[in-house]
Design a protein around this motif. Structure first.
Motif, PDB file in Angstrom:
ATOM      1  N   ASP A   1      -0.863  11.401  10.166  1.00 41.21           N
ATOM      2  CA  ASP A   1      -1.068  11.491   8.720  1.00 41.21           C
ATOM      3  C   ASP A   1      -0.396  12.765   7.881  1.00 41.21           C
ATOM      4  O   ASP A   1      -0.064  12.668   6.608  1.00 41.21           O
TER       5      ASP A   1
ATOM      6  N   GLU B   1      -2.114   0.913   9.651  1.00 40.85           N
ATOM      7  CA  GLU B   1      -3.159   1.768  10.519  1.00 40.85           C
ATOM      8  C   GLU B   1      -4.412   2.005   9.391  1.00 40.85           C
ATOM      9  O   GLU B   1      -5.582   1.587   9.748  1.00 40.85           O
ATOM     10  N   HIS B   2      -4.115   2.308   8.326  1.00 40.21           N
ATOM     11  CA  HIS B   2      -5.224   2.526   7.180  1.00 40.21           C
ATOM     12  C   HIS B   2      -5.764   1.170   7.183  1.00 40.21           C
ATOM     13  O   HIS B   2      -7.336   1.285   7.203  1.00 40.21           O
TER      14      HIS B   2
ATOM     15  N   ALA C   1       0.169   2.768   6.678  1.00 38.23           N
ATOM     16  CA  ALA C   1      -0.453   2.053   5.969  1.00 38.23           C
ATOM     17  C   ALA C   1      -1.190   1.012   6.722  1.00 38.23           C
ATOM     18  O   ALA C   1      -2.294   0.565   6.358  1.00 38.23           O
TER      19      ALA C   1
ATOM     20  N   ASP D   1     -12.610   4.121  10.761  1.00 35.41           N
ATOM     21  CA  ASP D   1     -11.788   4.296  11.981  1.00 35.41           C
ATOM     22  C   ASP D   1     -12.487   3.341  13.015  1.00 35.41           C
ATOM     23  O   ASP D   1     -12.300   3.554  14.177  1.00 35.41           O
TER      24      ASP D   1
ATOM     25  N   TYR E   1       0.832  -1.295   0.217  1.00 36.07           N
ATOM     26  CA  TYR E   1      -0.077  -0.090   0.065  1.00 36.07           C
ATOM     27  C   TYR E   1       0.663   1.278  -0.029  1.00 36.07           C
ATOM     28  O   TYR E   1       0.664   2.087  -0.834  1.00 36.07           O
TER      29      TYR E   1
ATOM     30  N   GLN F   1     -12.188   2.660   6.638  1.00 30.92           N
ATOM     31  CA  GLN F   1     -12.522   4.106   6.083  1.00 30.92           C
ATOM     32  C   GLN F   1     -13.146   4.810   7.550  1.00 30.92           C
ATOM     33  O   GLN F   1     -13.039   5.934   7.754  1.00 30.92           O
TER      34      GLN F   1
END
Length: 710
Positions: A171, A199-200, A197, A207, A132, A205
């Motif tokens: 971020d 954590e994303h 990435a 959280d 990612y 989307q």
């Protein structure tokens, strides 16, 4: 001193010191206890909990936090030990930070969140995060290189946990930030981007976490509290919060505690030792024993806990001199500090260590109370070899010891292909480790899924090793590293059967250039330096043996089997100083007290001093330091102890302690009784410590009937 009139709770069998009584009867909203090693931190916290209950705080409104499950279990036992009734202890919420965070978040979630506690379960997510980051943020850092071998994955997970412990994931980044991220955070740009990435992917989307790994619950709770996303009214029930091992505090833990005790009427007591801050890589800092709490709360007071109950004045005063702080001891035991010299070579250091262990084994003391504490695992090569040759069984923690180091596994893999002995590697797990190491150090590349499957297949079916050699080591482009590996193996094969092990290892190191390869693999110079020291250590063993390559291979196999037997039957512990924190042993031996080894020049001096302090203060009866005979080659820590200078005062203190009234004996006395003595010592009033598996006499009790077991 024990003025019971100042307190409501009277602990069972403990004559409290004035310092302990001051802490027990403290009234401030936040109390920080700066304690010395062995000073009864956990016991004092337990006494303070007893006082809270005696002052009508319901047990179910008390929360006690620690960082590890072992520390949590000790804290629970200590509550009962000081006399808090078991029914009350059962109502107290005793948690690790992670378990508390998990339970708190679970109560707020509609559905359970899957938890993955092992690195192998997280590897696919880390690899996905690397892909990612490479796809989405390549413009931010076009020179990024993402390696997905097992060492890189482990380093990335360590960096991820460190960033989360410090609450440093953000971020809002740019190229300039990434270029300076190592100097600021001690992680690479690739690791930082991978962490973002990851954590994303983990949070999605909205959280809303799709899974949690180790420490993720702590991080999610701390972040939610910091950002105001979690209502702190859920903490209203707590009127007393206590925390053990405050020296392991990091920013995430602090945020949780800060919000816990911000409620009106809630009090906090935290105990720790600023000189035991050794996990700086996980965000630990002595700031949490002072400045951070003082800046967050106005009613904060720090109390000292200076008297150690672990060892006698000779060791206590030497350590006090080393750390330039006050340490007192009321222990009526001569805890000597001995310097044993060797000629400066690793083999002689190991030989002297064997002599020390032999002396311990033949004395009245029990060898299971003896621990060899090293600065790091590369030092274990000559030590393990010497212990094996002497027939002395020893224990190491699971998957520790020099044979489990990746560079040694790589060498074993090369030798296995040279000698056609791969099938002789006894376990599937060890074969997988050897193949993994061959892939990393030998440069065996390929698609990730293919490499992973290849490792599993060869580990399960070792008879396929010739196919692996033909396809993955020999068949490649002329300039590829694996061709060098294939040429090396072929060249060594041609020199059989007369090839000496020393010559083979030197040639492997020269052709593969393991030190340079290590600097490419490892992020931190310290970790790379250990590889070079390990390689030189194993070459030294081969040189001393003068063995052929086949005989050396057989010796490695014997060493592996010997270490496994030791883990089952050994009574001697071999471990590192860092992993011994929170434990204690009758006799401690610290080897290789020499310049550039301890302290290590690649680590901050303050942390090295703390490491040595932790190691030295694990000892109860005696501490032995193995140092070169040449004074200029010795560790600077030897001189800082000032053993001779502190001895006269220690002699006076020991004489004082030996004539103290028994009522002032503040420690429980463990007995060196045998299994067949159990009924006799029990009848005399001794009690059994299930955690230590040893009988003991309560603090303040008459010890004369037990004299022959002391």
């Amino acid at each position: 001193m024990d003025d019971t009139g100042l307190s409501r709770f009277l602990p069972r069998g403990i004559a409290r010191s004035k310092e302990q009584l001051d802490i027990q009867t403290s009234t401030e909203r936040a109390v920080l206890v700066e304690a010395n090693a062995g000073s009864g931190k956990t016991t004092t916290l337990a006494i303070r909990v007893g006082e809270a209950i005696a002052n009508h705080v319901p047990p179910d409104e008390i929360l006690l936090l620690s960082f590890t499950e072992a520390a949590r279990d000790v804290l629970r036992r200590r509550l009962e030990f000081v006399g808090i009734r078991r029914s009350a202890v059962d109502q107290i919420q005793i948690e690790t930070f992670e378990s508390f965070a998990h339970k708190t978040l679970s109560a707020l979630q509609d559905a359970p969140v899957p938890r993955y506690m092992h690195a192998r379960d997280l590897k696919p997510y880390v690899v996905h995060a690397m892909e990612y980051a490479l796809t989405h943020w390549w413009r931010l850092y076009p020179d990024a290189r993402y390696d997905d071998h097992h060492i890189a994955i482990a380093q990335t997970l360590d960096a991820l946990q460190d960033l989360k412990a410090r609450l440093r994931l953000n971020d809002d980044i740019d190229t300039e930030f990434l270029e300076g991220v190592y100097e600021q955070y001690r992680v690479t740009a690739e690791q930082y981007l991978t962490a973002l990435a990851y954590e994303h992917i983990r949070l999605g989307q909205r959280d809303d976490p799709e899974f949690r790994g180790p420490f993720d619950a702590t991080y999610d709770l701390a972040r939610g509290l910091r950002d105001g996303d979690i209502d702190t009214r859920l903490f209203d029930k707590y009127r007393f919060v206590g925390c053990d091992e405050l020296h392991d505090f990091n920013e995430a833990a602090f945020q949780i505690v800060r919000h816990l005790i911000s409620r009106p009427g809630c009090k906090f007591v935290g105990v720790g030792d600023k000189d035991q801050v050794i996990h700086a890589t996980l965000g630990a800092s002595e700031e949490f024993l002072g400045r951070r709490f003082a800046s967050a709360f106005s009613d904060v007071k720090t109390y000292p806990l200076t008297t150690t109950f672990r060892h006698g004045p000779h060791l206590a005063y030497a350590v006090a001199q080393f750390k330039a702080k006050d340490i007192e001891s009321l222990v009526a035991r001569h805890s000597g500090v001995h310097i044993v010299h060797y000629d400066g070579t690793p083999s002689d250091c190991a030989a002297k260590l064997v002599e020390e262990v032999r002396e311990w084994q033949t004395s009245d003391r029990q060898s299971e109370d003896c621990a060899i504490l090293m600065r790091d695992w590369h030092q274990s090569i000559p030590i393990e070899n010497a212990l094996r040759l002497a027939g002395i069984s020893y224990q190491t923690p699971p998957d520790k010891g020099y044979l489990q180091r990746d560079e040694i596994r790589f060498i074993r893999g090369v030798l296995a292909f040279v000698l056609d002995t791969f099938e002789a590697i006894p376990s599937e797990a060890e074969r997988a480790g050897v193949v993994d190491a061959l892939c990393v150090y030998g440069g065996i590349a390929g698609e990730r899924e293919h490499v992973t499957e290849m490792v599993k297949e060869l580990a399960r079916h070792p008879h396929l090793y010739k196919d692996f050699y033909a396809i993955n080591i020999c068949a490649s482009a002329p300039d590829a590293p694996r061709t060098r590996l294939g040429m090396l193996i072929a060249a060594l094969k041609r020199r059989l059967p007369d090839l000496r092990a020393e010559d083979a290892l030197i040639e492997i190191d020269r052709q593969i250039n393991l030190s340079v390869t290590a600097r490419q693999i490892y992020v931190h110079p310290y970790d790379a330096s250990l590889v070079e020291k390990t390689i030189q250590g194993i070459i030294g063993i081969a040189r001393a043996s003068g063995a052929s390559l086949q005989a050396f291979w057989d010796g490695l196999t014997d060493a592996e089997q010997f270490s496994k037997r030791g883990r089952q039957f050994g009574k001697l512990l071999l471990d590192t100083v860092a992993d011994a924190k929170g434990k204690e042993y009758g006799h401690v031996i610290i080897p290789f007290m020499e310049k550039d080894e301890f302290p290590n020049v690649l680590s901050p001096l303050r942390e090295e001093e703390n490491l040595f302090y932790v190691g030295a203060t694990r000892a109860k009866s005696s501490l032995t330091l193995l140092a070169p005979a040449e004074s200029g080659a010795q560790s600077v820590f030897i001189g800082k102890l000032d053993i001779e200078g502190t001895a006269p005062r220690a002699n006076v203190a020991l004489e004082r302690n030996q004539h103290l009234p028994r009522a002032l004996s503040l420690e429980r006395r463990y007995l060196k009784s045998k299994y067949e003595d159990r009924q006799e010592v029990k009848a005399l009033g001794a009690k059994y410590d299930g955690a230590r598996k040893a009988w003991y006499v309560e603090a303040g009790a008459d010890i004369e009937p037990f004299r022959r077991w002391l």
